[in-house]
Design an enzyme around this catalytic site. Structure first.
Site, mmCIF file in Angstrom:
data_model
loop_
_atom_site.group_PDB
_atom_site.id
_atom_site.type_symbol
_atom_site.label_atom_id
_atom_site.label_comp_id
_atom_site.label_asym_id
_atom_site.label_seq_id
_atom_site.Cartn_x
_atom_site.Cartn_y
_atom_site.Cartn_z
ATOM 1 C CD GLU A 117 88.557 -49.179 -63.313
ATOM 2 O OE1 GLU A 117 88.022 -50.093 -62.684
ATOM 3 O OE2 GLU A 117 87.957 -48.394 -64.072
HETATM 4 C C1 FAD Z 1 92.980 -50.764 -53.927
HETATM 5 C C2 FAD Z 1 93.628 -51.002 -55.277
HETATM 6 C C3 FAD Z 1 92.988 -51.832 -56.200
HETATM 7 C C4 FAD Z 1 93.606 -52.103 -57.427
HETATM 8 N N1 FAD Z 1 93.006 -52.991 -58.287
HETATM 9 C C5 FAD Z 1 93.690 -53.377 -59.405
HETATM 10 C C6 FAD Z 1 93.195 -54.448 -60.226
HETATM 11 O O1 FAD Z 1 92.146 -55.042 -59.964
HETATM 12 N N2 FAD Z 1 93.955 -54.836 -61.291
HETATM 13 C C7 FAD Z 1 95.148 -54.227 -61.612
HETATM 14 O O2 FAD Z 1 95.777 -54.607 -62.583
HETATM 15 N N3 FAD Z 1 95.640 -53.188 -60.849
HETATM 16 C C8 FAD Z 1 94.950 -52.786 -59.765
HETATM 17 N N4 FAD Z 1 95.454 -51.788 -58.974
HETATM 18 C C9 FAD Z 1 96.668 -51.110 -59.375
HETATM 19 C C10 FAD Z 1 96.363 -49.700 -59.919
HETATM 20 O O3 FAD Z 1 95.761 -49.757 -61.140
HETATM 21 C C11 FAD Z 1 97.718 -48.954 -59.923
HETATM 22 O O4 FAD Z 1 97.969 -48.613 -58.583
HETATM 23 C C12 FAD Z 1 97.703 -47.710 -60.797
HETATM 24 O O5 FAD Z 1 97.720 -48.090 -62.134
HETATM 25 C C13 FAD Z 1 98.914 -46.808 -60.534
HETATM 26 O O6 FAD Z 1 100.105 -47.531 -60.541
HETATM 27 P P1 FAD Z 1 101.137 -47.409 -59.298
HETATM 28 O O7 FAD Z 1 100.371 -47.459 -58.051
HETATM 29 O O8 FAD Z 1 102.206 -48.390 -59.507
HETATM 30 O O9 FAD Z 1 101.704 -45.919 -59.438
HETATM 31 P P2 FAD Z 1 102.868 -45.446 -60.418
HETATM 32 O O10 FAD Z 1 102.544 -45.814 -61.802
HETATM 33 O O11 FAD Z 1 104.175 -45.847 -59.870
HETATM 34 O O12 FAD Z 1 102.683 -43.871 -60.282
HETATM 35 C C14 FAD Z 1 103.099 -43.176 -59.110
HETATM 36 C C15 FAD Z 1 102.757 -41.689 -59.316
HETATM 37 O O13 FAD Z 1 103.485 -41.225 -60.455
HETATM 38 C C16 FAD Z 1 102.598 -40.680 -61.413
HETATM 39 N N5 FAD Z 1 103.093 -41.002 -62.765
HETATM 40 C C17 FAD Z 1 103.385 -42.217 -63.263
HETATM 41 N N6 FAD Z 1 103.808 -42.124 -64.542
HETATM 42 C C18 FAD Z 1 103.765 -40.803 -64.848
HETATM 43 C C19 FAD Z 1 104.025 -40.049 -66.023
HETATM 44 N N7 FAD Z 1 104.408 -40.631 -67.166
HETATM 45 N N8 FAD Z 1 103.868 -38.708 -65.980
HETATM 46 C C20 FAD Z 1 103.422 -38.092 -64.875
HETATM 47 N N9 FAD Z 1 103.137 -38.743 -63.718
HETATM 48 C C21 FAD Z 1 103.294 -40.081 -63.723
HETATM 49 C C22 FAD Z 1 101.254 -41.349 -61.142
HETATM 50 O O14 FAD Z 1 100.182 -40.552 -61.590
HETATM 51 C C23 FAD Z 1 101.286 -41.465 -59.624
HETATM 52 O O15 FAD Z 1 100.871 -40.254 -59.060
HETATM 53 C C24 FAD Z 1 94.860 -51.493 -57.751
HETATM 54 C C25 FAD Z 1 95.485 -50.647 -56.835
HETATM 55 C C26 FAD Z 1 94.897 -50.409 -55.602
HETATM 56 C C27 FAD Z 1 95.630 -49.554 -54.609
#
Ligand code: FAD
Length: 662
Positions: free
Chosen positions: A432
Site C-alpha cells: 500500500e
Molecule cells: C505480502 C504482499 C502482499 C501484497 N498485496 C498486494 C495486493 O493485494 N495488491 C497489489 O496490487 N499489490 C500487492 N503487493 C505489492 C506491493 O504493493 C508492492 O510490493 C509495493 O507496491 C512495492 O513494490 P515493489 O515490491 O515492486 O518494490 P519497488 O517498487 O521495486 O521498490 C523497491 C524499493 O525501491 C524503492 N523505490 C521505488 N521507487 C522509488 C522512488 N521513486 N524513489 C525512492 N525509492 C523508490 C521502494 O521504496 C523500495 O524500497 C503485495 C506485496 C506483498 C509482498
C-alpha cells in the site's frame, strides 16, 4: 501539464511518463481542510483535536458489542499459530467470519453489510490483527482495497446491487495492481484492456503479482492500461479499473506466493489471457483507475495502522509480563534501565499510534477533513513503530523471543508468538505504498500550495508575461506569509494551552516547530528549485518533522480527553509526555540533519557501488548458481577466480516525487 513538472528538461522519457501518470492520478483539489497540510504551511490548528473527536455513545456501543462477539469467536475458533504453521485459515473460520458479517463490516446495511463506522472497523481490525495477522490481511485486503471500497465510492447503483450483497455474505475480493515490472511506478503497467470493435467489452491480457486473496478471490479489481488519449497534442497513458470474476475464461492462478510472514495469506501470481470483460464492469470510468486506487486508499490505508495497533498492544502485554517475571542480575529485566526504556517507549508509541489512527478514522467518519496526508502518515508511522516495538519485545524476551510459539508451548512455556509478530508486521512498510514512496507522496502534497503559487513562475512552458504576473502574485503572498512564520515562532513562546496542564509546553513547542518546518520547506524550494524532487532525504526529513508534530498534537488531544479519569487512565499524562519528549528529540535531530548530513557522500559511494567500483568488498562468499545474474562490467583481478561468477549490481530507481503510493 501539471505545475509540479518543473524539471522536465532534466528527465528521461520514462521519468517524465511516471511523473505525468502520478500527477494525473492525484487528487488535484483540496475539497476539505487538511490538518497536516496546514502544519506544512505553518498552522497548527489545535481546535481540531481539542476536544479530541470520540465516537458517540451509540457508535461506541455498536463497536463494543461487535468487538465482544469477534473476540469470543477468535478465542474459541482461531489458532493463529496453527495458521502460521499450516499456511491455511481453516474453512470453519472463514465461514464463521462470514456469519459474523466480517466480510461486510464497512458495506452499508442496505447492501447486506454491517455498515460499521471507520473507527469501529479499525477497532475490529486491531483486535483481529493482535491475534492473527494473516486473518486481518485477508479481511482488510478484501474490504479496504478490494472490491467493496472502490464500489462504495465510485460504483454505479447496478454494480453496487450486483456485487456488494455477495461480498457482504462472504465472497472474497482482491485488488490487483502490482505486476512483475510494476511496484511503486504504475506508469510501467503492461497489463492491457483492449476494447472490442463493438465497444461492448474489453479484452484483458497481462500478469499480476502478489495479489493478496488472489488465490481464493471470487471477485477482483484489476487495473489495466486502456488505449491512450491525446491531450494537449500529447499521448496520455490511461489506467482503468475493472471488476473481474474468478470464473471468467482466461483467468489463471499461476503460483501461490510465500513470504517471511503472513503465512496464512492466499497471495497469488495471476495471468489474464484474453479475458473478456463487459464494459459495465468498468469502475468509475475509463482512465480513472489510478485516481480511484489513490482515493480508495485514503481511507483504505487506515486499516494498516489499525492492524499495527493490535500487534503493538500484544507486545506491551508481553513486555509487561516478562519484564516483571524474568529476574536476571537480581532484578526483573523490566527494571534494568535498558529494559525499562524499551517498555516505556513501547507504551508511549502505542498511545501515539492510537491517537493518530483513531483521529484520522474519526475524520473519515466526520467527512469534513481531507485525510490523504494523515492516512499516509499513520501508515508510515505505525508500520515503522510497530517493527521497532516487535524488535524491542523480541530483544527483551531474549532467546524466547526468537523461539516459535509452538516450540515454547511444546516445552511448557508461555507461547508468546513474538517472532511471528516481527515476521508478520515487516510487510507493512512495503504494501500500500512503501515508506519511501509515501514520504515522497506526502512531500508532494505538502508542496502543493507552494507549487500552485510559485510553480508558474518557474514553468518554462508559460509566456514570460504570465511568469512575471505569477511572480508578482507570489511575491504578494510570500511578503506576508514568510514574516508571519518568524513572528509565529516568537508568539509560540507565549503562555497558551493551559488546559493541557504539563503537556501544554509540548503543544507550544509543536506550534513553533510548525512555523519552523514551513520556513524550512520554503528555504528548500528556494535553495533547490525544480531539483528539490531529487533531494529525497531532505523531503523525507521535512515529512518526518511534520509527522511528529501531527503525532504530538493527536497524542496531547487524546491524553487531554483521558485526563481527570484517574481510575482508568492514571498515567496518561506521563505516557503522552514521554512520547512528546521523544518526538521533540527526533524533530530537533531532523532539523539539524537538514544542513548537517552525509547525503552527498552517500550519493557518491552509492554511485560507485552501482558501477562496480566496490566489488573488492564482495569477496570470499559462496554464490549459488541461481544467484548468478547477467554480468555487468569487468571483474577486478584481486577477487578472481571464485568471483568470476559474482552477481551484477542492480539498476537504480528513478527517484521521482511519485504518487505511486498505491
Ligand atoms: C505480502 C504482499 C502482499 C501484497 N498485496 C498486494 C495486493 O493485494 N495488491 C497489489 O496490487 N499489490 C500487492 N503487493 C505489492 C506491493 O504493493 C508492492 O510490493 C509495493 O507496491 C512495492 O513494490 P515493489 O515490491 O515492486 O518494490 P519497488 O517498487 O521495486 O521498490 C523497491 C524499493 O525501491 C524503492 N523505490 C521505488 N521507487 C522509488 C522512488 N521513486 N524513489 C525512492 N525509492 C523508490 C521502494 O521504496 C523500495 O524500497 C503485495 C506485496 C506483498 C509482498
Amino acid at each position: 501539464m501539471s505545475t509540479a513538472i518543473l524539471n522536465e528538461k532534466n528527465m528521461n522519457r520514462e521519468e517524465l511518463e511516471s511523473l505525468e501518470v502520478a500527477e494525473d492520478s492525484r487528487e488535484q483539489d483540496w475539497l476539505a481542510p487538511s490538518f497536516v497540510g496546514d502544519i506544512f504551511m505553518g498552522k497548527l490548528r489545535m481546535k481540531e483535536v481539542l476536544p479530541y473527536p470520540e465516537p458517540s455513545d451509540e457508535e461506541r456501543k455498536i463497536g463494543d458489542a461487535y468487538i465482544a462477539k469477534m473476540e469470543r469467536f477468535l478465542r474459541e475458533n482461531l489458532d493463529a499459530d496453527q495458521v502460521d504453521e499450516t499456511g491455511e485459515i481453516p474453512t470453519h473460520v472463514m465461514k464463521g467470519l462470514a456469519d459474523l458479517g466480517a466480510f461486510g463490516m464497512k458495506i452499508p446495511k442496505e447492501y447486506g453489510g454491517l455498515g460499521l463506522s471507520q473507527v469501529n472497523y479499525n477497532r475490529t481490525l486491531a483486535l483481529v490483527s493482535g491475534h492473527c495477522a494473516s486473518t486481518v490481511a485477508m479481511l482488510s485486503a478484501h474490504q479496504s482495497i478490494g472490491v467493496p471500497q472502490p464500489l462504495m465510492l465510485f460504483g454505479t447503483e447496478e454494480q453496487k446491487k450486483k456485487y456488494l450483497p455477495r461480498l457482504a455474505k462472504g465472497a472474497v475480493s482482491a485488488f490487483a495492481l502490482t505486476e512483475p515490472e510494476v511496484g511503486s511506478d504504475p506508469a510501467r503497467m503492461s497489463t492491457t484492456a483492449t476494447p472490442t470493435a463493438d465497444g461492448n467489452h474489453f479484452i484483458i491480457n497481462g500478469t499480476k503479482l502478489w495479489c493478496t486473496n488472489g488465490a481464493i478471490a471470487d471477485i477482483l479489481v484489476v487495473m489495466a492500461q486502456t488505449p491512450p488519449i491525446m491531450k494537449n497534442g500529447r499521448e496520455k497513458k490511461q489506467i482503468t479499473a475493472f471488476i473481474v470474476e474468478k470464473g471468467m475464461p482466461g483467468f489463471e492462478i499461476l503460483h501461490r506466493c510465500r513470504f517471511l510472514g503472513l503465512n496464512g495469506v492466499q497471495n497469488a501470481l495471476m495471468k489474464f489471457t484474453d479475458v473478456k470483460v463487459p464494459k459495465e464492469n468498468v469502475i468509475w470510468g475509463v482512465g480513472k483507475g489510478l485516481r480511484l486506487a489513490l482515493i480508495t486508499l485514503n481511507a483504505g490505508r487506515l486499516s494498516l495502522p489499525a492492524g499495527c495497533i493490535g500487534g503493538a498492544r500484544q507486545s506491551l502485554r508481553v513486555v509487561r509480563e516478562w519484564g516483571n517475571e524474568r529476574v536476571q542480575w537480581g532484578s526483573p529485566v523490566g527494571q534494568h534501565e535498558v529494559g525499562a526504556q524499551k517498555i516505556a517507549s513501547i507504551a508511549a508509541n502505542l498511545f501515539a499510534m492510537e491517537a493518530i489512527t483513531w483521529l484520522a478514522g474519526a475524520w473519515v467518519d466526520g467527512k469534513k477533513h481531507d485525510i490523504r496526508l494523515e492516512a499516509a502518515i499513520a501508515k508510515v508511522f505505525c508500520s515503522e513503530k510497530t517493527q521497532r516495538i516487535a524488535e524491542d519485545t523480541l530483544q527483551l524476551r531474549g532467546g524466547r523471543g526468537y523461539e516459535r510459539a509452538s516450540s515454547l508451548r511444546a516445552r511448557g512455556e508461555k507461547p508468546f508468538p513474538v517472532e511471528r509478530f516481527l515476521r508478520d508486521g515487516r510487510i507493512n512498510l512495503i504494501v500500500e505504498g512503501t515508506s519511501e514512496i509515501l514520504r515522497l507522496f506526502i512531500a508532494r502534497e505538502a508542496l502543493d500550495k507552494h507549487l500552485k503559487i510559485g510553480g508558474p513562475v518557474m514553468n518554462t512552458r508559460l509566456s514570460v508575461g504570465k511568469r512575471i504576473g505569477a511572480a508578482i502574485q507570489a511575491a504578494g503572498f510570500y511578503a506576508t506569509w514568510y514574516p508571519a512564520q518568524w513572528l509565529g515562532s516568537l508568539l509560540g513562546y507565549l503562555p497558551m494551552y493551559g488546559e493541557l496542564g504539563p503537556l501544554a509546553k509540548h503543544i507550544r513547542y509543536a506550534k513553533r516547530a510548525s512555523h519552523k518546518v514551513a520556513r524550512a520547506i520554503f528555504h528548500a524550494m528556494i535553495l533547490n528549485g525544480p531539483k528539490l524532487e531529487k533531494r529525497q532525504l531532505t523531503l523525507s526529513r521535512l515529512v518526518e518533522i511534520a509527522s511528529d508534530i501531527f503525532a504530538m498534537a493527536a497524542t496531547c488531544g487524546r491524553a487531554k480527553a483521558r485526563m481527570g479519569k484517574p481510575g482508568e487512565f492514571g498515567n496518561v499524562t506521563d505516557i503522552a509526555d514521554l512520547f512528546c519528549q521523544e518526538a521533540r528529540v527526533r524533530i530537533e535531530a531532523n532539523f539539524h540533519a537538514l544542513h548537517h548530513n552525509t547525503d552527498s557522500a552517500e550519493r557518491r559511494v552509492a554511485k560507485q557501488i552501482l558501477s562496480d567500483q566496490g566489488r573488492w568488498l564482495e569477496t570470499e562468499m559462496v554464490v549459488m548458481p541461481d544467484n548468478r545474474l547477467p554480468m555487468l562490467g569487468t571483474v577486478p583481478s584481486s577477487v578472481a577466480p571464485a568471483v568470476s561468477s559474482m552477481p551484477a549490481a542492480s539498476g537504480s530507481s528513478n527517484g521521482k516525487v511519485a504518487s505511486a503510493a498505491v
